[in-house]
Design an enzyme around this catalytic site. Structure first.
Site, PDB file in Angstrom:
ATOM      1  N   ARG A 123       0.811  -1.238   0.000  1.00 42.63           N
ATOM      2  CA  ARG A 123       0.000   0.000   0.000  1.00 42.63           C
ATOM      3  C   ARG A 123       0.842   1.284   0.000  1.00 42.63           C
ATOM      4  NH1 ARG A 123      -3.414  -3.206   3.451  1.00 42.63           N
ATOM      5  NH2 ARG A 123      -5.295  -3.786   2.287  1.00 42.63           N
ATOM      6  N   GLU A 187      11.558  16.128 -25.214  1.00 45.47           N
ATOM      7  CA  GLU A 187      10.734  16.604 -24.089  1.00 45.47           C
ATOM      8  C   GLU A 187      11.049  18.060 -23.754  1.00 45.47           C
ATOM      9  OE1 GLU A 187       8.214  15.287 -22.828  1.00 45.47           O
ATOM     10  OE2 GLU A 187       8.345  13.108 -23.061  1.00 45.47           O
ATOM     11  N   LYS A 229       8.719  22.409 -16.049  1.00 41.17           N
ATOM     12  CA  LYS A 229       7.913  21.303 -15.530  1.00 41.17           C
ATOM     13  C   LYS A 229       7.544  21.539 -14.062  1.00 41.17           C
ATOM     14  CE  LYS A 229       6.255  16.969 -15.511  1.00 41.17           C
ATOM     15  NZ  LYS A 229       6.948  15.736 -15.906  1.00 41.17           N
ATOM     16  N   ARG A 243      -1.649  21.374 -16.263  1.00 40.66           N
ATOM     17  CA  ARG A 243      -0.610  20.345 -16.398  1.00 40.66           C
ATOM     18  C   ARG A 243      -0.822  19.497 -17.649  1.00 40.66           C
ATOM     19  NH1 ARG A 243       1.759  16.015 -11.914  1.00 40.66           N
ATOM     20  NH2 ARG A 243       3.208  14.986 -13.361  1.00 40.66           N
ATOM     21  N   ASN A 247       1.338  17.458 -22.072  1.00 39.59           N
ATOM     22  CA  ASN A 247       1.128  16.297 -22.931  1.00 39.59           C
ATOM     23  C   ASN A 247       1.178  16.659 -24.412  1.00 39.59           C
ATOM     24  OD1 ASN A 247       0.714  14.100 -21.026  1.00 39.59           O
ATOM     25  ND2 ASN A 247      -1.139  15.189 -20.417  1.00 39.59           N
ATOM     26  N   HIS A 250       2.059  14.128 -27.133  1.00 40.31           N
ATOM     27  CA  HIS A 250       2.032  12.789 -26.557  1.00 40.31           C
ATOM     28  C   HIS A 250       0.847  11.945 -27.015  1.00 40.31           C
ATOM     29  CE1 HIS A 250       5.294  14.319 -24.208  1.00 40.31           C
ATOM     30  NE2 HIS A 250       5.402  13.214 -23.511  1.00 40.31           N
ATOM     31  N   HIS A 254       2.182   8.559 -28.204  1.00 37.91           N
ATOM     32  CA  HIS A 254       1.807   7.334 -27.506  1.00 37.91           C
ATOM     33  C   HIS A 254       1.065   6.373 -28.439  1.00 37.91           C
ATOM     34  CE1 HIS A 254       2.006   9.070 -23.128  1.00 37.91           C
ATOM     35  NE2 HIS A 254       3.185   8.963 -23.708  1.00 37.91           N
TER      36      HIS A 254
END
Length: 364
Positions: A123, A187, A229, A243, A247, A250, A254
């Site tokens: 956990r 990036e 960032k 935020r 992306n 991406h 992706h």
């Protein structure tokens, strides 16, 4: 080592944490002794090649701890539930418990995998990011997003599990092959396109110095790029708003990585092609001029990053289907991040499938 004198930037979050910049990897142990009094056992998760380069340096500062080194094969395909299960078995054999500290030593894949392992083992364990690649130093080690992949898409299974700290030693970049440098440059250029036009100009002006690996220019590059960032994450830790702008490129990248099963295209190459596709789509939507699109393509080309993918049988319609599983989508609608000029990005909910297909056709 005077901890107060170290160059660091604080990430403002539910649980704030520092990003240390340009610090020796050997000094992490002293920091841990000062900050954590209940740690006895440390698990270092890394790749074999990275271990050969940096594990002994890291261990020099960890002599007072019981340390186990767990290595996994390299490659995006290792971010899997199968590898997570194998790490769990290995950790239990090492006697890991809820007080164990995990150190992610490596690039983006290790940071994601080790971080996700830390988020779910018993956990949740505390962990430290020690990024050794440009991509990890400027981007993936910051922000607390950890994940593994699923056949349906990249990073589908993940969590927000911020590190206790990010420990960045610029000297680890000296051993990077240029192909790995390119991943980070993609990036960093994304950061510039989405939030910092001055950083974009920095890349244009310092092209030769960056290629020649000028140490001062590289330290400035990492610091300026990671600061973008950090600033955005501090405003929106859980990706409820701005935020998402990080992306940029991406959704396309992706989809490409998923279709190619993470082989034949690196993450940085996917992002680079994605930045160009997003730029063409932005041009269609009236957000960019032809000159700005050309400027983006030229900068990526100058650094050896691809602006097109040459692969027979690559079907834009299949790539469009992969974009259906993007985590930003809502209510069946594709939500894309598009550049608005250079240095700004916007969230677009109005892109039609024909427009997206057109953008794919520009880069295939």
């Amino acid at each position: 080592m005077n901890l107060e004198e170290l160059h660091k930037i604080e990430v403002i979050a539910d649980k704030p944490y520092p990003v240390f910049l340009g610090v020796p990897i050997e000094d992490l142990g002293e920091y841990l002794h000062a900050q954590l009094k209940d740690v006895e056992h440390i698990l270092i998760i890394t790749h074999q090649v990275v271990a050969e380069l940096y594990a002994e340096r890291l261990k020099k500062g960890l002599l007072d701890y019981r340390v186990n080194l767990l290595t996994v094969p390299a490659g995006e395909s290792e971010k899997s539930l199968e590898r997570l299960s194998q790490l769990t078995t290995a950790a239990l054999r090492c006697g890991a418990d809820r007080k164990t500290l995990v150190i992610a030593l490596g690039g983006g894949v290790i940071g994601d995998l080790a971080g996700f392992f830390a988020s779910v083992f018993m956990r949740g364990l505390r962990f430290i990011q020690v990024p050794t690649t440009l991509l990890a130093q400027v981007d993936s080690s910051i922000g607390g997003k950890v994940a593994v992949n699923h056949p349906a898409g990249k990073n589908i299974l993940g969590a927000f599990h911020p590190p206790l700290a990010v420990w960045t030693d610029f000297k680890t970049l000296e051993s990077l092959p240029w192909a790995e440098v390119e991943n980070g440059l993609a990036e960093s250029i994304k950061h510039a396109m989405s939030a910092n036009p001055d950083l974009f100009e920095f890349f244009e002006k310092q092209e030769q110095s960056i290629k020649q690996r000028d140490p001062l220019i590289w330290s400035e590059m990492v610091t300026r790029s990671s600061s973008v960032k950090i600033g955005i994450v501090s405003e929106d830790e859980r990706e409820q708003g701005i935020r998402a702008l990080l992306n940029l490129g991406h959704s396309f990248g992706h989809a490409l990585e998923t279709e190619m099963n993470y082989r034949g295209v690196t993450h940085g190459q996917g992002v680079s092609i994605g930045l160009v596709a997003a730029s063409y789509l932005a041009k269609i939507k009236g957000l960019m001029t032809s000159e700005e699109v050309s400027r983006v393509e030229q900068l990526l080309t100058n650094f050896g990053l691809p602006t097109k993918i040459a692969r027979k049988g690559l079907d834009p319609k299949i790539l469009l289907q992969h974009m259906q599983t993007d985590k930003k989508n809502q209510g069946g609608r594709k939500i894309l991040i598009l550049p608005k000029g250079i240095g700004q990005a916007v969230i677009s909910k109005e892109c039609t499938d024909p427009e997206i297909l057109n953008a794919w056709e520009q880069v295939i």
